[in-house]
Design a protein around this motif. Structure first.
Motif, PDB file in Angstrom:
ATOM      1  N   LYS A 129      22.690  71.923  31.325  1.00 39.69           N
ATOM      2  CA  LYS A 129      22.374  72.715  32.298  1.00 39.69           C
ATOM      3  C   LYS A 129      20.989  72.423  32.792  1.00 39.69           C
ATOM      4  CE  LYS A 129      25.975  75.466  33.161  1.00 39.69           C
ATOM      5  NZ  LYS A 129      26.458  75.266  34.701  1.00 39.69           N
ATOM      6  N   VAL A 130      20.676  72.483  34.257  1.00 36.03           N
ATOM      7  CA  VAL A 130      19.432  72.188  34.649  1.00 36.03           C
ATOM      8  C   VAL A 130      19.049  73.362  35.686  1.00 36.03           C
ATOM      9  CG1 VAL A 130      19.241  69.865  34.123  1.00 36.03           C
ATOM     10  CG2 VAL A 130      19.979  70.529  36.489  1.00 36.03           C
ATOM     11  N   GLY A 131      19.981  73.966  36.119  1.00 40.40           N
ATOM     12  CA  GLY A 131      19.744  74.910  37.321  1.00 40.40           C
ATOM     13  C   GLY A 131      19.495  76.316  36.899  1.00 40.40           C
ATOM     14  N   ALA A 132      20.195  77.475  37.603  1.00 41.19           N
ATOM     15  CA  ALA A 132      19.500  78.761  37.260  1.00 41.19           C
ATOM     16  C   ALA A 132      20.502  79.259  36.062  1.00 41.19           C
ATOM     17  CB  ALA A 132      20.040  79.695  38.485  1.00 41.19           C
TER      18      ALA A 132
ATOM     19  N   PRO B 107      18.501  72.504  26.185  1.00 43.27           N
ATOM     20  CA  PRO B 107      19.588  71.405  25.792  1.00 43.27           C
ATOM     21  C   PRO B 107      19.456  71.329  24.717  1.00 43.27           C
ATOM     22  CG  PRO B 107      17.744  70.699  26.967  1.00 43.27           C
ATOM     23  CD  PRO B 107      17.409  72.057  27.126  1.00 43.27           C
ATOM     24  N   TRP B 108      18.337  70.878  23.698  1.00 43.98           N
ATOM     25  CA  TRP B 108      18.428  70.406  22.465  1.00 43.98           C
ATOM     26  C   TRP B 108      18.572  71.544  21.442  1.00 43.98           C
ATOM     27  CZ3 TRP B 108      18.764  65.424  22.561  1.00 43.98           C
ATOM     28  CH2 TRP B 108      18.128  64.667  23.558  1.00 43.98           C
ATOM     29  N   GLY B 109      18.236  72.750  21.527  1.00 42.85           N
ATOM     30  CA  GLY B 109      18.826  73.873  20.652  1.00 42.85           C
ATOM     31  C   GLY B 109      20.394  74.124  20.877  1.00 42.85           C
ATOM     32  N   GLY B 110      20.724  73.875  22.087  1.00 40.24           N
ATOM     33  CA  GLY B 110      22.098  74.295  22.513  1.00 40.24           C
ATOM     34  C   GLY B 110      23.168  73.158  21.563  1.00 40.24           C
ATOM     35  N   ILE B 111      22.675  71.949  21.703  1.00 44.13           N
ATOM     36  CA  ILE B 111      23.563  70.913  21.241  1.00 44.13           C
ATOM     37  C   ILE B 111      23.245  70.964  19.442  1.00 44.13           C
ATOM     38  CG2 ILE B 111      21.943  68.947  20.906  1.00 44.13           C
ATOM     39  CD1 ILE B 111      25.636  68.752  22.234  1.00 44.13           C
ATOM     40  N   LEU B 112      22.062  71.388  19.070  1.00 47.04           N
ATOM     41  CA  LEU B 112      22.126  71.461  17.353  1.00 47.04           C
ATOM     42  C   LEU B 112      22.831  72.666  16.936  1.00 47.04           C
ATOM     43  CD1 LEU B 112      18.089  71.091  16.924  1.00 47.04           C
ATOM     44  CD2 LEU B 112      19.967  69.851  16.277  1.00 47.04           C
ATOM     45  N   ILE B 113      23.251  73.848  17.709  1.00 43.99           N
ATOM     46  CA  ILE B 113      23.954  74.733  17.372  1.00 43.99           C
ATOM     47  C   ILE B 113      25.432  74.230  17.249  1.00 43.99           C
ATOM     48  CG2 ILE B 113      25.176  77.103  18.249  1.00 43.99           C
ATOM     49  CD1 ILE B 113      22.356  77.712  19.276  1.00 43.99           C
ATOM     50  N   VAL B 114      25.747  73.331  18.303  1.00 43.85           N
ATOM     51  CA  VAL B 114      27.031  72.632  18.250  1.00 43.85           C
ATOM     52  C   VAL B 114      27.328  71.845  17.253  1.00 43.85           C
ATOM     53  CG1 VAL B 114      28.924  71.272  19.389  1.00 43.85           C
ATOM     54  CG2 VAL B 114      27.359  72.604  20.805  1.00 43.85           C
ATOM     55  N   VAL B 115      26.232  71.001  16.606  1.00 44.62           N
ATOM     56  CA  VAL B 115      26.278  70.215  15.343  1.00 44.62           C
ATOM     57  C   VAL B 115      26.582  71.313  14.382  1.00 44.62           C
ATOM     58  CG1 VAL B 115      24.847  68.903  13.807  1.00 44.62           C
ATOM     59  CG2 VAL B 115      24.610  68.461  16.552  1.00 44.62           C
ATOM     60  N   GLY B 116      25.791  72.200  14.263  1.00 39.74           N
ATOM     61  CA  GLY B 116      26.134  73.205  12.897  1.00 39.74           C
ATOM     62  C   GLY B 116      27.421  73.606  12.746  1.00 39.74           C
ATOM     63  N   TRP B 117      28.094  73.886  14.052  1.00 39.27           N
ATOM     64  CA  TRP B 117      29.305  74.466  14.202  1.00 39.27           C
ATOM     65  C   TRP B 117      30.471  73.495  13.616  1.00 39.27           C
ATOM     66  CZ3 TRP B 117      31.242  79.201  14.216  1.00 39.27           C
ATOM     67  CH2 TRP B 117      30.580  80.330  14.869  1.00 39.27           C
TER      68      TRP B 117
ATOM     69  N   VAL C 100      23.525  68.465  40.011  1.00 39.80           N
ATOM     70  CA  VAL C 100      23.608  67.942  38.717  1.00 39.80           C
ATOM     71  C   VAL C 100      24.410  69.017  37.805  1.00 39.80           C
ATOM     72  CG1 VAL C 100      22.275  67.429  36.529  1.00 39.80           C
ATOM     73  CG2 VAL C 100      21.355  67.118  38.837  1.00 39.80           C
ATOM     74  N   ASP C 101      24.314  70.175  37.967  1.00 40.81           N
ATOM     75  CA  ASP C 101      25.331  71.235  37.093  1.00 40.81           C
ATOM     76  C   ASP C 101      26.741  70.982  37.474  1.00 40.81           C
ATOM     77  OD1 ASP C 101      23.017  72.063  35.673  1.00 40.81           O
ATOM     78  OD2 ASP C 101      23.088  73.965  36.795  1.00 40.81           O
ATOM     79  N   SER C 102      26.769  70.845  38.743  1.00 37.41           N
ATOM     80  CA  SER C 102      28.190  70.565  39.326  1.00 37.41           C
ATOM     81  C   SER C 102      28.650  69.477  38.732  1.00 37.41           C
ATOM     82  CB  SER C 102      28.362  70.532  40.990  1.00 37.41           C
ATOM     83  OG  SER C 102      29.537  70.267  41.334  1.00 37.41           O
ATOM     84  N   GLY C 103      28.135  68.440  38.604  1.00 32.85           N
ATOM     85  CA  GLY C 103      28.726  67.143  38.411  1.00 32.85           C
ATOM     86  C   GLY C 103      29.094  66.945  36.930  1.00 32.85           C
ATOM     87  N   PHE C 104      28.552  67.925  36.165  1.00 32.63           N
ATOM     88  CA  PHE C 104      29.008  67.983  34.737  1.00 32.63           C
ATOM     89  C   PHE C 104      29.878  69.110  34.190  1.00 32.63           C
ATOM     90  CE2 PHE C 104      24.387  65.992  34.147  1.00 32.63           C
ATOM     91  CZ  PHE C 104      24.986  64.872  33.567  1.00 32.63           C
ATOM     92  N   ASN C 105      30.291  69.799  35.417  1.00 29.74           N
ATOM     93  CA  ASN C 105      31.270  70.996  35.077  1.00 29.74           C
ATOM     94  C   ASN C 105      32.433  70.289  34.490  1.00 29.74           C
ATOM     95  OD1 ASN C 105      29.682  73.156  35.875  1.00 29.74           O
ATOM     96  ND2 ASN C 105      30.461  73.151  37.745  1.00 29.74           N
ATOM     97  N   ILE C 106      33.035  68.984  34.845  1.00 29.92           N
ATOM     98  CA  ILE C 106      34.088  68.486  34.197  1.00 29.92           C
ATOM     99  C   ILE C 106      34.129  68.472  32.871  1.00 29.92           C
ATOM    100  CG2 ILE C 106      33.541  65.947  34.409  1.00 29.92           C
ATOM    101  CD1 ILE C 106      36.670  67.520  35.672  1.00 29.92           C
ATOM    102  N   VAL C 107      32.984  68.520  31.992  1.00 33.91           N
ATOM    103  CA  VAL C 107      33.092  68.371  30.783  1.00 33.91           C
ATOM    104  C   VAL C 107      33.834  69.430  30.039  1.00 33.91           C
ATOM    105  CG1 VAL C 107      31.666  68.494  28.563  1.00 33.91           C
ATOM    106  CG2 VAL C 107      30.719  67.203  30.570  1.00 33.91           C
TER     107      VAL C 107
END
Length: 279
Positions: A241-244, A252-262, A85-92
């Motif tokens: 991220k879902v892995g190690a 995930p939600w805290g992370g995206i909220l920080i991006v919103v703030g920036w 799953v993490d590998s699939g989203f690395n392209i982002v």
């Protein structure tokens, strides 16, 4: 009535309304239509968006196939805690390069060519012009990001074969949604930065240096490592991220909220610059 403006852009002539409604919702819709016309008719914009999509999808397939071969060979090239799953989203993290370029060019191109004077003549209310550009940026990037993230993930998993994850696996749908949001936010943030600095080279340089030099280095410095998790890209990656590598404290939600703030900060700084400075 339209005025054809040429010689201001390598993309060629762009039709720009010479007179827009002065006030009300009609003025806002007219400004949005004018900005959409610019994006639709500028070849440089289309090239950036098309190139971003093609490169992202192609890299996703290559990445999945490469990892699949390494896993079959058991050659130690893949981490022991590999998560498909993490590998699939690395392209982002590669797709964001194109979204940064689009967000920057949307505003800095007009400053560089002098086209901004024509735009302000048609839309004298600067807040309306700024909002129209930001709205068009969102309307263009959001669907493109959604298609790119979903298709790249699915193709990466198909290339992984037996090692791949399914669309119903934990974190996949959430990652697709938040990956789309992240790419849209990074384009808007870049738009705000470009408005503040008024230079394509400076804005692109600042964004790319931050994403690929300043941020990685700060995470490697012991005294800055804790603070680095709140940087734009480091927080954004937690949305996928879902892995190690997942940060349970941020999530995930805290992370995206920080991006919103920036992003909000960049848009506010861009607006204050656009409102006060002469063009």
């Amino acid at each position: 009535m339209t005025a054809s403006v040429s010689g201001h852009s390598s993309a060629g002539a762009v039709g720009v309304p010479s007179v827009l409604p002065a006030t009300g919702g009609g003025a806002t819709l007219a400004a949005i239509r004018a900005e959409w016309t610019k994006v639709r008719t500028l070849r440089s914009m289309a090239a950036v968006l098309a190139g971003t999509f093609v490169a992202s999808v192609g890299l996703a397939v290559l990445s999945g196939a490469s990892v699949s071969r390494a896993l079959r060979a058991d050659n130690g090239m893949v981490r022991a805690d590999f998560n498909p799953v993490d590998s699939g989203f690395n392209i982002v993290w590669y797709t964001q390069l194109g979204m940064v370029a689009f967000g920057v060019l949307l505003m800095s191109g007009e400053f560089g060519s002098g086209m901004i004077r024509v735009s302000l003549a048609a839309v004298p209310q600067r807040w309306r012009l700024y909002a129209a550009k930001a709205g068009v940026c969102t309307a263009v990037v959001l669907p493109l990001a959604a298609v790119t993230v979903v298709l790249s993930f699915l193709l990466d998993q198909a290339a992984l074969g037996d090692y791949g994850a399914g669309a119903g696996d934990a974190g996949v749908v959430r990652g697709m949604a938040l990956g789309t949001v992240y790419l849209t936010l990074i384009a808007l943030l870049s738009f705000g930065v470009a408005t503040a600095v008024r230079s394509t080279a400076v804005a692109l340089g600042a964004m790319y240096v931050f994403l690929f030099a300043v941020s990685p280095i700060s995470q490697a410095v012991p005294g800055l490592k804790e603070a680095a998790r709140y940087l734009l890209d480091k927080a954004g990656i937690q949305a996928l991220k879902v892995g190690a590598d997942a940060d349970p404290a941020l999530g995930p939600w805290g992370g995206i909220l920080i991006v919103v703030g920036w992003t909000v900060l960049a848009l506010v700084v861009g607006w204050l610059s656009f409102r006060k400075r002469e063009v």
